[in-house]
Write an enzyme that holds these catalytic residues in place. Structure first.
Site, short mmCIF file in Angstrom:
data_model
loop_
_atom_site.label_atom_id
_atom_site.label_comp_id
_atom_site.label_asym_id
_atom_site.label_seq_id
_atom_site.Cartn_x
_atom_site.Cartn_y
_atom_site.Cartn_z
N ASP A 17 69.18 37.15 22.46
CA ASP A 17 68.45 36.23 21.59
C ASP A 17 67.39 35.42 22.33
O ASP A 17 67.12 34.26 22.00
CB ASP A 17 69.43 35.27 20.86
CG ASP A 17 70.49 36.04 20.11
OD1 ASP A 17 70.18 37.13 19.60
OD2 ASP A 17 71.63 35.55 20.03
N LYS A 20 63.22 38.55 22.17
CA LYS A 20 62.71 39.90 22.46
C LYS A 20 61.93 40.46 21.29
O LYS A 20 60.90 41.12 21.46
CB LYS A 20 63.89 40.84 22.81
CG LYS A 20 64.67 40.40 24.05
CD LYS A 20 65.87 41.28 24.30
CE LYS A 20 66.95 41.18 23.24
NZ LYS A 20 67.65 39.88 23.18
N GLY A 44 69.95 41.56 16.72
CA GLY A 44 69.23 40.94 15.62
C GLY A 44 67.92 40.42 16.18
O GLY A 44 67.92 39.47 16.95
N HIS A 45 66.84 41.11 15.87
CA HIS A 45 65.54 40.76 16.44
C HIS A 45 64.62 40.24 15.34
O HIS A 45 64.40 40.91 14.34
CB HIS A 45 64.92 41.99 17.14
CG HIS A 45 65.70 42.43 18.34
ND1 HIS A 45 65.28 43.42 19.18
CD2 HIS A 45 66.88 41.98 18.85
CE1 HIS A 45 66.17 43.58 20.16
NE2 HIS A 45 67.15 42.72 19.97
N GLN A 225 70.28 42.94 23.34
CA GLN A 225 71.19 42.05 24.09
C GLN A 225 70.49 41.50 25.34
O GLN A 225 69.28 41.37 25.33
CB GLN A 225 72.51 42.77 24.45
CG GLN A 225 73.39 43.11 23.25
CD GLN A 225 72.99 44.36 22.51
OE1 GLN A 225 72.86 45.41 23.09
NE2 GLN A 225 72.81 44.25 21.20
P1 GDP Z 1 66.05 38.44 20.09
O1 GDP Z 1 67.42 38.93 19.75
O2 GDP Z 1 65.85 38.31 21.56
O3 GDP Z 1 64.97 39.23 19.44
O4 GDP Z 1 65.95 36.96 19.51
P2 GDP Z 1 66.40 36.47 18.05
O5 GDP Z 1 65.39 36.92 17.08
O6 GDP Z 1 67.83 36.82 17.77
O7 GDP Z 1 66.40 34.91 18.28
C1 GDP Z 1 65.25 34.22 18.64
C2 GDP Z 1 64.92 33.21 17.55
O8 GDP Z 1 63.96 32.32 18.03
C3 GDP Z 1 64.31 33.84 16.31
O9 GDP Z 1 64.67 33.08 15.19
C4 GDP Z 1 62.80 33.74 16.58
O10 GDP Z 1 62.04 33.71 15.39
C5 GDP Z 1 62.75 32.42 17.27
N1 GDP Z 1 61.69 32.25 18.28
C6 GDP Z 1 61.20 33.15 19.18
N2 GDP Z 1 60.33 32.54 20.01
C7 GDP Z 1 60.27 31.24 19.63
C8 GDP Z 1 59.60 30.09 20.12
O11 GDP Z 1 58.88 30.12 21.10
N3 GDP Z 1 59.83 28.92 19.46
C9 GDP Z 1 60.64 28.81 18.38
N4 GDP Z 1 60.79 27.63 17.81
N5 GDP Z 1 61.30 29.87 17.90
C10 GDP Z 1 61.14 31.06 18.52
P1 IMO Z 2 70.20 40.65 20.56
O1 IMO Z 2 69.61 42.02 20.78
C1 IMO Z 2 73.45 37.89 21.40
C2 IMO Z 2 77.42 39.65 22.05
C3 IMO Z 2 78.50 39.37 21.03
C4 IMO Z 2 79.74 39.44 21.91
C5 IMO Z 2 79.40 40.56 22.87
C6 IMO Z 2 79.95 41.92 22.47
O2 IMO Z 2 69.90 40.06 19.24
O3 IMO Z 2 69.89 39.77 21.72
P2 IMO Z 2 79.34 43.69 20.58
O4 IMO Z 2 79.28 43.57 19.10
O5 IMO Z 2 78.07 44.14 21.22
O6 IMO Z 2 80.51 44.52 21.06
O7 IMO Z 2 79.64 42.19 21.11
O8 IMO Z 2 77.98 40.62 22.92
N1 IMO Z 2 76.17 40.22 21.49
C7 IMO Z 2 75.02 39.55 21.37
N2 IMO Z 2 74.74 38.26 21.61
N3 IMO Z 2 72.49 38.72 21.01
C8 IMO Z 2 72.75 40.03 20.79
O9 IMO Z 2 71.79 40.93 20.54
C9 IMO Z 2 74.08 40.48 20.92
N4 IMO Z 2 74.69 41.67 20.76
C10 IMO Z 2 75.97 41.50 21.12
O10 IMO Z 2 78.36 38.09 20.44
O11 IMO Z 2 79.91 38.28 22.68
MG MG Z 3 69.01 38.39 18.50
#
Ligand code: GDP
Ligand code: IMO
Ligand code: MG
Length: 436
Positions: A17, A20, A44-45, A225
């Site tokens: 998170d 990415k 979850g991207h 991840q």
């Molecule tokens: P990922 O799994 O690495 O793709 O990240 P996620 O999408 O799960 O979580 C990142 C969250 O931060 C999402 O809700 C993005 O929309 C948000 N986000 C990304 N970059 C920024 C930033 O620079 N500032 C803020 N406020 N939100 C951001």
């Molecule tokens: P993105 O791509 C954050 C964590 C889960 C758990 C561990 C194992 O959005 O960054 P799994 O279901 O993969 O067997 O869970 O890894 N986890 C993540 N945490 N972002 C993710 O993906 C994750 N995918 C798995 O919470 O601790």
């Molecule tokens: Mg994510």
């Protein structure tokens, strides 16, 4: 082999998170192809662009820009979720230019059942998984029971393999839950239908991608991840089941390491973690609540509140070494606004001594105390003000924020290529244009 500087990998250096999705979408503007190579619908991207918020579990983040998107062999595929994501894009009138590896493995409903049961059975060693069946599917892959996308699209091949897998998995599930049952025929028919619907996307992605790279196509590898969740170099067993880092790219795509030119590490201005496991810089006070609210730190897949804490440059340094990171991108800097002071963890102390290298084993990490440097915070801004700063560029950032960014680069001995100060595609400041 192409000498063109046409490949870039975006790797999360923490517990996932890191932003990415947002950064992949940003690079996709200049790219031809975006590739996912590990994980599955545990990811979850999020992308915010042109007033639309996209959330992808499986489809690579080049999809909003209608780029070619490839789900490579290192991923595990939940066909139902993939078909839903394709449908959602089509409903937004997006052209879906997808290629799916014939050798990626397939997640079945009993993998999800097992995921939940194994978690309960693991007790204090549970990772807090997303219960998407990721671990059990990778287990079957490694144990060589697994079912690949090739099998899925050939019903005559699928049936005997699924019969065998269903039988052994039923036996295992019944160890945990003696009354468990499921109907083989309905699973088979459901998956046969998924195979028919996905058939047209399936190719040998390794061959396709190698040719594309050699011909000069620009390719972004989008990790899922983060490095600390990786199976080999993360905080085992509190992580996921794939190599969620740069080391997973070659095995997960069939692209040789020497063809992957630019390694970019994505880090957040603070740290978040969803799921179980030690988190040395975790905060549980009002500062944590403030950061969680400002960063909207709730899981994209599960909706769970994410744990938050100070940035941990000690484990990030380890990630820079393991992944051969050339440049970093720092995201969510705006989400630390109004926090004062802000802290950076630079090392851990163990038995009165500062450690030289991140200790990896959670049993040792548990005994460590993080060592911090403190910095003055920066004031709150409105969303419009942050967007305006992004338009004006680096110099327009609050002075204390610039000091914080510079301290991170100095501590990591790695330059930032970009910073992100908002969720929107445009809320990005480019510091180094050498990429691509
Ligand atoms: P990922 O799994 O690495 O793709 O990240 P996620 O999408 O799960 O979580 C990142 C969250 O931060 C999402 O809700 C993005 O929309 C948000 N986000 C990304 N970059 C920024 C930033 O620079 N500032 C803020 N406020 N939100 C951001
Ligand atoms: P993105 O791509 C954050 C964590 C889960 C758990 C561990 C194992 O959005 O960054 P799994 O279901 O993969 O067997 O869970 O890894 N986890 C993540 N945490 N972002 C993710 O993906 C994750 N995918 C798995 O919470 O601790
Ligand atoms: Mg994510």
């Amino acid at each position: 082999m192409s000498d063109i500087n046409n490949t870039i990998a975006l790797i999360g250096l923490s517990w996932g998170d890191e932003g990415k999705g947002k950064m992949t979408d940003y690079f996709a503007q200049k790219a031809d192809i975006v590739v996912r190579y590990n994980g599955g619908s545990n990811a979850g991207h999020t992308i915010n662009a042109n007033g639309i918020k996209y959330k992808f579990k499986l489809i690579p983040s080049g999809a909003p820009l209608e780029k070619e998107v490839i789900i490579a062999n290192g991923c595990v595929i939940d066909p139902k979720i993939l078909l839903e994501e394709i449908e959602n894009l089509k409903n937004l009138n997006k052209k879906v230019n997808l290629k799916l590896s014939s050798t990626a493995h397939v997640i079945f409903p009993f993998h999800k059942t097992l995921d939940g049961l194994e978690e309960t059975s693991k007790g204090e060693y549970r990772a807090g998984t997303t219960k998407k069946g990721i671990g059990p599917t990778y287990s079957d892959k490694v144990a060589r029971w697994g079912i690949r996308v090739f099998d899925l699209i050939h019903p005559d091949v699928l049936k005997p393999k699924l019969e065998r897998l269903f039988k052994i998995r039923k036996e295992l599930i019944r160890v945990y839950d003696p009354n468990w049952d499921a109907d083989f025929e309905s699973i088979y028919n459901e998956y046969k239908s998924y195979g028919e619907q996905l058939k047209s996307y399936v190719i040998d992605t390794a061959y396709y991608l190698n040719k594309a790279i050699d011909s000069g196509k620009k390719v972004v590898f989008e990790a899922a991840q983060g490095n600390l969740l990786g199976i080999d170099h993360g905080m085992y067993p509190f992580g996921t089941s794939s190599n969620a880092n740069a080391l997973g790219i070659s095995a997960g795509t069939g692209i040789p390491p020497k063809k992957i030119k630019n390694m970019i590490g994505i880090i957040k201005a603070y740290t978040s973690r969803v799921g179980e496991g030690k988190f040395p810089t975790e905060l549980t006070n009002r500062t944590a609540e403030k950061i969680r609210e400002q960063g909207h730190e709730y899981g994209t897949v599960t909706g769970r509140p994410r744990r938050v804490g100070w940035i941990d440059l000690f484990n990030i340094k380890y990630g820079i070494m393991i992944n051969g990171i050339d440049k970093i991108i720092i995201t969510l800097l705006d989400a630390l606004q109004g926090v004062n002071p802000v802290k950076i963890c630079t090392t851990y102390e163990l038995e009165g001594k500062n450690l030289e290298s991140w200790p990896i084993q959670h049993e040792i990490i548990e005994k460590c105390v993080p060592i911090y440097k403190e910095f003055k915070g920066w004031d709150e801004r409105t969303r419009e003000e942050w967007s305006e700063i992004a338009r004006e560029g680096y110099d327009a950032l609050p002075d204390n924020l610039k000091i914080y960014i510079e301290a991170i680069q100095e501590e990591l001995k790695t330059d930032a290529a970009m910073i992100s100060i908002g969720p929107d595609r445009d809320e990005t400041i480019v510091l180094d244009n050498v990429l691509f």
